[in-house]
Design a protein around this motif. Sequence first.
Motif, mmCIF file in Angstrom:
data_model
loop_
_atom_site.group_PDB
_atom_site.id
_atom_site.type_symbol
_atom_site.label_atom_id
_atom_site.label_comp_id
_atom_site.label_asym_id
_atom_site.label_seq_id
_atom_site.Cartn_x
_atom_site.Cartn_y
_atom_site.Cartn_z
ATOM 1 N N THR A 111 -7.274 3.009 1.547
ATOM 2 C CA THR A 111 -7.157 4.115 0.610
ATOM 3 C C THR A 111 -7.304 3.615 -0.826
ATOM 4 O O THR A 111 -7.289 2.413 -1.088
ATOM 5 N N TYR A 112 -7.425 4.537 -1.763
ATOM 6 C CA TYR A 112 -7.558 4.167 -3.175
ATOM 7 C C TYR A 112 -6.340 3.364 -3.607
ATOM 8 O O TYR A 112 -5.202 3.784 -3.442
ATOM 9 N N SER A 133 -11.267 -1.716 -1.156
ATOM 10 C CA SER A 133 -10.365 -1.134 -2.152
ATOM 11 C C SER A 133 -10.152 -2.082 -3.327
ATOM 12 O O SER A 133 -10.163 -1.663 -4.492
ATOM 13 N N GLN A 182 -11.150 -1.623 -7.270
ATOM 14 C CA GLN A 182 -10.213 -1.771 -8.377
ATOM 15 C C GLN A 182 -10.754 -2.737 -9.430
ATOM 16 O O GLN A 182 -10.631 -2.499 -10.638
#
Length: 377
Positions: free
Chosen positions: A354-355, A362, A366
């Motif tokens: 997930t974010y 991920s 980021q």
Amino acid sequence: MAPTSAPTLLWGGRFTGAIDDLMFQFNESLSFDKVLYKADLHGSITWAKALRKLDILNDTELEQIVSGLQQIEKEWEEGKFVIDTKSDEDIHTANERRLGELIGDAAGKLHTGRSRNEQVGVDMRLWAGEQLAGIAGALKDLLSFMAKDLGFHSVHPTALGESADGSLEPSGGGPDPLLHAEFGFVQVADAYSTGSSLMPQKKNPDSLELIRGKAGRVMGQASGFLASLKSLPTSYNKDLQESVEPMIDCIKTVSNCVRITQGVIATLTIHGDKMKAALTDDMLATDIADYLVRKGVPFRKTHHIAGAIVRKAEEAKVSISALPLKDLQEISPLFEDDVAQVFDFERSVEQRSTYGGTSSSSVLAQIAAIEAFVGKN
């Protein structure tokens, strides 16, 4: 009041003994965090909708949860919410306990994938945002001729406060690398280390310790000046001269902290092999809970089951991955041969895609977001 039974608490799956009554009171926060009740309930409603999209909840369960949370909000607003003094540690526990009373087992699925740490962060931001919005509106009307006249986009409440803001960021990164250095996971370069006058083998990461300490110094200067400022009458007083010296010191300190931080990070040596060697199977207890969630078991039940498995492994003096399948099935018949796949650290990391998660994709996302932000500024 008799000691509270730990297994009845949200986190009590791996505990058998009762929690000391004084410890329960020492640990509780409901007496003050109950003001967050609305934010906690609204955050949970949003989370429930997200779980429905993932098919962890069905339509009926979602409707029950939302309706139950709305009823709980009404109880708080009307002063009718009854606190259980033996189990309600905080606002999150209280709301979840009450939801279970209202709708039954479906309540146990609500916090799949959530921890109270995450709830605390969400609740505080939602509540603080609402409170600050009202304050900001009043201040904006009062101060916006002043800011425009000076050419600033906004007015900062104190000059020292502005300097103190900058010291928090580098100091926040200090404790983790210090801990990692103690474990041998990272090594600070010679340029940012010092030695010991007694033990010639020592290499101290004093750069990080100093950064951590200087943040307190900067914030202390701001706090000290605010103590002088709070009792002053309107307009300028000679006391305000005391702001100049600490302001200069704060700016210098913050600047040095940022530059030292840049140097430490740029020259830091990472020992990935030592990090991997430190991994232990008990770190995958949450993955066991997730395994059962995918089989339809409410998360709160899986949490207790995973805790029971950890306890059984401790009693047998083996790692949780070494427990025979029959032992796992004694705790829950839903365990099958495929549970062996759970004990894979890389798989565990990659599943959290997930974010903001830990998977490779991920983390790379980021990094890309940070690089894009830096490129704009």
